[in-house]
Scaffold this motif. Structure first.
Motif, PDB file in Angstrom:
ATOM      1  N   LEU A 156       0.835  -1.205   0.000  1.00 47.74           N
ATOM      2  CA  LEU A 156       0.000   0.000   0.000  1.00 47.74           C
ATOM      3  C   LEU A 156       0.868   1.254   0.000  1.00 47.74           C
ATOM      4  O   LEU A 156       0.638   2.185  -0.784  1.00 47.74           O
ATOM      5  CB  LEU A 156      -0.917   0.005   1.224  1.00 47.74           C
ATOM      6  N   ASN A 157       1.873   1.282   0.856  1.00 42.81           N
ATOM      7  CA  ASN A 157       2.747   2.443   0.953  1.00 42.81           C
ATOM      8  C   ASN A 157       3.533   2.658  -0.341  1.00 42.81           C
ATOM      9  O   ASN A 157       3.729   3.793  -0.789  1.00 42.81           O
ATOM     10  CB  ASN A 157       3.724   2.267   2.121  1.00 42.81           C
ATOM     11  N   THR A 161       0.846   3.831  -3.166  1.00 46.68           N
ATOM     12  CA  THR A 161       0.163   5.108  -2.933  1.00 46.68           C
ATOM     13  C   THR A 161       1.093   6.239  -2.528  1.00 46.68           C
ATOM     14  O   THR A 161       0.674   7.402  -2.550  1.00 46.68           O
ATOM     15  CB  THR A 161      -0.902   4.941  -1.832  1.00 46.68           C
ATOM     16  N   ALA A 214      -3.182   3.728  -7.780  1.00 46.39           N
ATOM     17  CA  ALA A 214      -3.078   3.923  -6.328  1.00 46.39           C
ATOM     18  C   ALA A 214      -4.456   4.023  -5.691  1.00 46.39           C
ATOM     19  O   ALA A 214      -4.695   3.498  -4.595  1.00 46.39           O
ATOM     20  CB  ALA A 214      -2.268   5.182  -6.026  1.00 46.39           C
ATOM     21  N   GLN A 215      -5.388   4.697  -6.378  1.00 42.07           N
ATOM     22  CA  GLN A 215      -6.747   4.815  -5.852  1.00 42.07           C
ATOM     23  C   GLN A 215      -7.408   3.446  -5.732  1.00 42.07           C
ATOM     24  O   GLN A 215      -8.044   3.134  -4.722  1.00 42.07           O
ATOM     25  CB  GLN A 215      -7.575   5.723  -6.766  1.00 42.07           C
ATOM     26  N   HIS A 275      -5.854   0.528  -5.555  1.00 43.22           N
ATOM     27  CA  HIS A 275      -5.133  -0.259  -4.552  1.00 43.22           C
ATOM     28  C   HIS A 275      -5.573   0.141  -3.145  1.00 43.22           C
ATOM     29  O   HIS A 275      -5.771  -0.712  -2.272  1.00 43.22           O
ATOM     30  CB  HIS A 275      -3.622  -0.042  -4.713  1.00 43.22           C
ATOM     31  N   GLN A 276      -5.712   1.447  -2.931  1.00 41.78           N
ATOM     32  CA  GLN A 276      -6.139   1.946  -1.620  1.00 41.78           C
ATOM     33  C   GLN A 276      -7.539   1.433  -1.278  1.00 41.78           C
ATOM     34  O   GLN A 276      -7.797   0.992  -0.146  1.00 41.78           O
ATOM     35  CB  GLN A 276      -6.129   3.475  -1.651  1.00 41.78           C
ATOM     36  N   GLU A 277      -8.431   1.463  -2.272  1.00 42.07           N
ATOM     37  CA  GLU A 277      -9.793   0.982  -2.053  1.00 42.07           C
ATOM     38  C   GLU A 277      -9.801  -0.520  -1.750  1.00 42.07           C
ATOM     39  O   GLU A 277     -10.491  -0.982  -0.832  1.00 42.07           O
ATOM     40  CB  GLU A 277     -10.637   1.274  -3.295  1.00 42.07           C
ATOM     41  N   TYR A 280      -7.389  -2.303  -0.484  1.00 41.03           N
ATOM     42  CA  TYR A 280      -6.763  -2.541   0.820  1.00 41.03           C
ATOM     43  C   TYR A 280      -7.774  -2.356   1.946  1.00 41.03           C
ATOM     44  O   TYR A 280      -7.892  -3.199   2.840  1.00 41.03           O
ATOM     45  CB  TYR A 280      -5.592  -1.573   1.005  1.00 41.03           C
ATOM     46  N   HIS A 281      -8.519  -1.241   1.903  1.00 37.71           N
ATOM     47  CA  HIS A 281      -9.424  -0.927   3.003  1.00 37.71           C
ATOM     48  C   HIS A 281     -10.720  -1.731   2.964  1.00 37.71           C
ATOM     49  O   HIS A 281     -11.301  -2.016   4.018  1.00 37.71           O
ATOM     50  CB  HIS A 281      -9.754   0.569   3.000  1.00 37.71           C
ATOM     51  N   GLU A 328      -8.421   7.573   4.940  1.00 36.59           N
ATOM     52  CA  GLU A 328      -7.213   8.253   4.510  1.00 36.59           C
ATOM     53  C   GLU A 328      -7.547   9.263   3.412  1.00 36.59           C
ATOM     54  O   GLU A 328      -8.529   9.111   2.684  1.00 36.59           O
ATOM     55  CB  GLU A 328      -6.194   7.247   3.980  1.00 36.59           C
ATOM     56  N   ASN A 365      -7.830  10.929   0.013  1.00 33.48           N
ATOM     57  CA  ASN A 365      -7.847  10.321  -1.309  1.00 33.48           C
ATOM     58  C   ASN A 365      -6.609  10.725  -2.108  1.00 33.48           C
ATOM     59  O   ASN A 365      -6.125  11.855  -1.999  1.00 33.48           O
ATOM     60  CB  ASN A 365      -9.103  10.738  -2.080  1.00 33.48           C
TER      61      ASN A 365
END
Length: 349
Positions: free
Chosen positions: A126-127, A130, A193-194, A196-198, A200-201, A275, A277
């Motif tokens: 994630l890090n 993003t 990244a968007q 991946h972030q979605e 992940y959460h 987090e 966006n």
């Protein structure tokens, strides 16, 4: 309530919980180990007492039938039988509950290691996607933007002064092409990244936490079974000990794997924090022309690059779809094996 729903931001709390439970299991193991040792020693002492009594009785010079003597002899015989029972129970306790508890501790240590490893991996990914990757692209973006702006100014100057404007124009076109291609790459990276972030959460982290909770509850259920067997093995059925073991049974019956972590979740539960966006950094466009945030730029400078990217991405998509189907088949196979293993583990515990 559940781990995946309420403990998304409680990683440290979950580590503390697992450490605390491991210490508890080690304490239970030491207790059972000492109980096995003490029961064996007690059985040995009882047998030794009986043997000493037999030696004394055999050395007696008086031989007659006595009800007291018969009662006494029967008491000694029953005490010797009690010694055998105690020894048998100690061996059964050692090979049964204590052995399974030792295996459970190893399994629980492995669960903790696996959870930490997977959590660290998805956090790192994630890090990287993003933050780290985007920061690198943003740095390059700013530099290419400056280069394009500088090339443009030099081209204007060359046109005004009439000093090799064609070469200046060529340099300007190359700088602009690099900037535009990098712009497209950055737009795609932001979208990646968007997503991946979605993921992940909404998927990866909750699934990991729910899986951990399931394993935790299964081990609580297995421990309950171990404690119940311990209670049955060590019960001597005297009035005083029966009373003690009724209390033990009552306390064991209160164990409910489904509600085991309710209080913990209430203590460590935390509201979900969203987090910020991932957004296109519009400051990158301050010194550019004809570039729009979050929009792919298609022109004679980027067409070849985009067509090549489309071809490459299409090929990667086909390979990814094939890999996904293969991994789905593998996942179904592993899931079947895990379910079978879980049934076996419950039986063993």
């Amino acid at each position: 309530m559940g781990f995946g729903q309420d403990l998304r931001n409680s990683h440290e709390g979950l580590i503390k919980l697992q450490d605390w439970e491991l210490k508890l299991l080690e304490t239970v193991k030491r207790f059972m180990t000492l109980r096995v040792k003490s029961d064996k020693e007690y059985a040995s002492l009882l047998l030794n007492i009986c043997q000493q009594v037999d030696k004394h009785d055999n050395s007696s010079q008086i031989h007659y039938i006595s009800t007291v003597s018969k009662s006494w002899a029967h008491m000694v015989q029953q005490t010797e039988q009690l010694s055998k029972i105690m020894k048998s129970h100690a061996e059964e306790l050692n090979s049964g509950p204590l052995h399974r508890l030792t295996m459970m501790i190893k399994d629980k240590q492995q669960v903790k290691r696996s959870y930490q490893s997977v959590h660290q991996q998805i956090e790192f990914e994630l890090n990287k996607v993003t933050k780290t990757d985007l920061e690198k692209l943003k740095g390059t973006y700013r530099q290419l933007s400056k280069d394009a702006h500088s090339a443009k100014e030099k081209y204007k100057e060359a046109v005004v002064k009439g000093r090799e404007p064609e070469k200046a124009r060529e340099r300007y076109d190359k700088a602009t092409m690099k900037l535009h291609n990098l712009h497209n790459q950055y737009v795609l990276a932001v979208r990646s990244a968007q997503l991946h972030q979605e993921h992940y959460h909404e998927s990866a982290l909750p699934l990991l936490l729910d899986s951990l909770q399931k394993m935790q509850e299964e081990m609580v259920s297995a421990l309950k079974g171990i404690l119940e067997e311990y209670s049955e093995i060590t019960s001597l059925l005297t009035d005083e000990i029966v009373k003690v073991h009724k209390e033990i049974h009552t306390s064991i019956d209160q164990i409910d794997p489904a509600s085991e972590y309710d209080n913990f979740i209430e203590m460590y539960g935390s509201p979900e924090t969203k987090e910020p966006n991932v957004e296109f950094d519009v400051s990158l466009l301050e010194e550019t022309e004809n570039l729009q945030a979050n929009e792919i730029l298609w022109n004679n400078l980027t067409a070849d690059s985009l067509q090549a990217l489309l071809k490459c991405t299409t090929e990667e998509l086909l390979l990814t779809q094939q890999s996904l189907r293969s991994k789905e088949d593998l996942m179904l196979d592993l899931q079947s094996k895990i379910e079978e293993s879980a049934k076996t583990s419950r039986f063993c515990y």
